[in-house]
Design a protein around this motif. Structure first.
Motif, mmCIF file in Angstrom:
data_model
loop_
_atom_site.group_PDB
_atom_site.id
_atom_site.type_symbol
_atom_site.label_atom_id
_atom_site.label_comp_id
_atom_site.label_asym_id
_atom_site.label_seq_id
_atom_site.Cartn_x
_atom_site.Cartn_y
_atom_site.Cartn_z
ATOM 1 N N PHE A 1 3.489 6.002 -2.747
ATOM 2 C CA PHE A 1 4.743 6.518 -3.291
ATOM 3 C C PHE A 1 4.592 6.834 -4.776
ATOM 4 C CE2 PHE A 1 8.610 5.404 -5.669
ATOM 5 C CZ PHE A 1 9.535 6.287 -5.112
ATOM 6 N N LEU A 2 3.992 5.903 -5.519
ATOM 7 C CA LEU A 2 3.830 6.102 -6.966
ATOM 8 C C LEU A 2 2.876 7.251 -7.264
ATOM 9 C CD1 LEU A 2 3.704 2.341 -8.003
ATOM 10 C CD2 LEU A 2 5.495 3.982 -8.638
ATOM 11 N N VAL A 3 1.843 7.364 -6.448
ATOM 12 C CA VAL A 3 0.876 8.465 -6.629
ATOM 13 C C VAL A 3 1.593 9.807 -6.517
ATOM 14 C CG1 VAL A 3 -1.060 9.646 -5.482
ATOM 15 C CG2 VAL A 3 -1.181 7.191 -5.930
ATOM 16 N N GLU A 4 2.412 9.926 -5.483
ATOM 17 C CA GLU A 4 3.128 11.192 -5.270
ATOM 18 C C GLU A 4 4.203 11.411 -6.319
ATOM 19 O OE1 GLU A 4 4.709 11.969 -1.435
ATOM 20 O OE2 GLU A 4 2.789 11.694 -0.421
ATOM 21 N N LYS A 5 4.964 10.363 -6.547
ATOM 22 C CA LYS A 5 6.138 10.480 -7.415
ATOM 23 C C LYS A 5 5.737 10.745 -8.872
ATOM 24 C CE LYS A 5 10.681 9.824 -7.398
ATOM 25 N NZ LYS A 5 11.560 10.634 -6.572
ATOM 26 N N ALA B 1 0.831 -1.208 0.000
ATOM 27 C CA ALA B 1 0.000 0.000 0.000
ATOM 28 C C ALA B 1 0.870 1.264 0.000
ATOM 29 C CB ALA B 1 -0.923 -0.012 1.218
ATOM 30 N N GLY B 2 1.949 1.227 0.772
ATOM 31 C CA GLY B 2 2.836 2.393 0.804
ATOM 32 C C GLY B 2 3.490 2.645 -0.540
ATOM 33 N N GLY B 3 3.678 1.580 -1.310
ATOM 34 C CA GLY B 3 4.260 1.727 -2.646
ATOM 35 C C GLY B 3 3.292 2.426 -3.591
ATOM 36 N N VAL B 4 2.012 2.140 -3.396
ATOM 37 C CA VAL B 4 0.997 2.825 -4.212
ATOM 38 C C VAL B 4 1.031 4.321 -3.887
ATOM 39 C CG1 VAL B 4 -1.484 3.056 -4.660
ATOM 40 C CG2 VAL B 4 -0.466 0.776 -4.378
ATOM 41 N N TYR C 1 -2.584 -6.254 -14.874
ATOM 42 C CA TYR C 1 -1.525 -7.166 -15.323
ATOM 43 C C TYR C 1 -1.268 -8.247 -14.271
ATOM 44 C CZ TYR C 1 -0.736 -3.680 -18.901
ATOM 45 O OH TYR C 1 -0.914 -2.820 -19.948
ATOM 46 N N THR C 2 -1.301 -9.512 -14.733
ATOM 47 C CA THR C 2 -1.191 -10.618 -13.779
ATOM 48 C C THR C 2 0.198 -10.744 -13.158
ATOM 49 O OG1 THR C 2 -0.701 -12.127 -15.615
ATOM 50 C CG2 THR C 2 -2.987 -12.006 -14.874
ATOM 51 N N MET C 3 1.218 -10.092 -13.743
ATOM 52 C CA MET C 3 2.558 -10.255 -13.168
ATOM 53 C C MET C 3 2.818 -9.265 -12.020
ATOM 54 S SD MET C 3 2.630 -8.488 -16.169
ATOM 55 C CE MET C 3 3.312 -7.010 -16.935
ATOM 56 N N TYR C 4 1.911 -8.323 -11.814
ATOM 57 C CA TYR C 4 2.092 -7.389 -10.695
ATOM 58 C C TYR C 4 1.340 -7.899 -9.471
ATOM 59 C CZ TYR C 4 3.685 -4.009 -14.214
ATOM 60 O OH TYR C 4 4.349 -3.371 -15.229
ATOM 61 N N ARG C 5 1.906 -7.643 -8.296
ATOM 62 C CA ARG C 5 1.315 -8.119 -7.045
ATOM 63 C C ARG C 5 1.214 -6.987 -6.032
ATOM 64 N NH1 ARG C 5 0.090 -13.656 -7.972
ATOM 65 N NH2 ARG C 5 0.982 -13.720 -10.064
ATOM 66 N N THR C 6 0.166 -7.022 -5.224
ATOM 67 C CA THR C 6 0.058 -6.045 -4.140
ATOM 68 C C THR C 6 0.197 -6.734 -2.780
ATOM 69 O OG1 THR C 6 -2.343 -6.262 -4.213
ATOM 70 C CG2 THR C 6 -1.384 -4.423 -5.437
ATOM 71 N N PRO D 1 -4.662 7.475 -7.100
ATOM 72 C CA PRO D 1 -4.570 6.099 -6.604
ATOM 73 C C PRO D 1 -5.317 5.132 -7.535
ATOM 74 C CG PRO D 1 -5.050 7.595 -4.797
ATOM 75 C CD PRO D 1 -5.146 8.411 -6.059
ATOM 76 N N ALA D 2 -6.431 5.579 -8.098
ATOM 77 C CA ALA D 2 -7.220 4.701 -8.978
ATOM 78 C C ALA D 2 -6.404 4.281 -10.196
ATOM 79 C CB ALA D 2 -8.500 5.414 -9.407
ATOM 80 N N LYS D 3 -5.616 5.203 -10.753
ATOM 81 C CA LYS D 3 -4.819 4.882 -11.935
ATOM 82 C C LYS D 3 -3.757 3.828 -11.597
ATOM 83 C CE LYS D 3 -3.382 5.032 -16.072
ATOM 84 N NZ LYS D 3 -4.234 4.439 -17.112
#
Ligand code: FES
Length: 179
Positions: A55-59, A50-53, A74-79, A64-66
């Motif tokens: 991070f990406l939102v800010e960076k 969740a913190g990575g999301v 994509y099936t190769m990404y994991r949360t 967050p929805a995007k």
């Protein structure tokens, strides 16, 4: 408004942070660097927490929805934390005709798990995948960025032997992202 990255436990190494900055520099807009940035985080942490999301939102100045849209598409990404090696065997029609069912049955027997399960030691997860875009080389299996083609039970045995030695089997195709 997103949570500040400092408010979460999420932390990247200096090396990955620098890699992400370098990736962003290569793209015309920050938002278009989303997928390689997800890979960079995944390479270090094995998933995007969740913190990575945040991070990406800010960076990347995204919503967050995007970020969730791409992560979930994509099936190769994991949360969530994943097994060390997630073996995704294509079970669509072309691979099915070329013997995917036998390969899956062989993997289930050798690993002692059914599709959608992790081995007790957390080393492997076996999953089905939709068409991986290599129909002419089926049956195929994806492991992260690596694609293994023309699978047979014998080829799978060789791959498992490589894993036992602590090596990632040599892929037929590597889907490296441009960094
Ligand atoms: S059906 Fe398996 S790669 Fe397309």
């Amino acid at each position: 408004m997103s949570k500040s990255v400092e408010q979460t436990d999420f932390k990247l190494s200096a090396e990955t942070s620098a890699k992400i900055d370098a990736i962003i520099e290569q793209y015309p807009t920050k938002s278009s660097a989303l997928m390689p940035c997800i890979w960079a985080i995944t390479d270090e942490l094995n998933h995007v927490p969740a913190g990575g999301v945040d991070f990406l939102v800010e960076k990347l100045e995204l919503t967050p929805a995007k970020v969730h849209e791409v992560l979930s598409f994509y099936t190769m990404y994991r949360t969530e934390p994943q097994a060390d090696n997630v073996l995704q065997v294509c079970h669509n029609i072309s691979c099915h005709i070329m013997g995917a069912r036998g390969v899956i049955a062989h993997l289930e027997k050798k690993l002692g798990v059914r599709m959608g399960e992790n081995t007790p030691d957390g080393k492997f997860r076996l999953e089905g995948a939709e068409c991986l875009g290599a129909c002419g080389h089926g049956p195929v299996l994806q492991l992260g960025k690596h694609l293994y083609e023309n699978l047979t039970p014998e080829k799978v045995d060789g791959m498992l032997e490589d894993f036992k030695r602590g090596e990632v089997p040599r892929a037929d195709t590597d889907r490296e992202v441009e960094e």
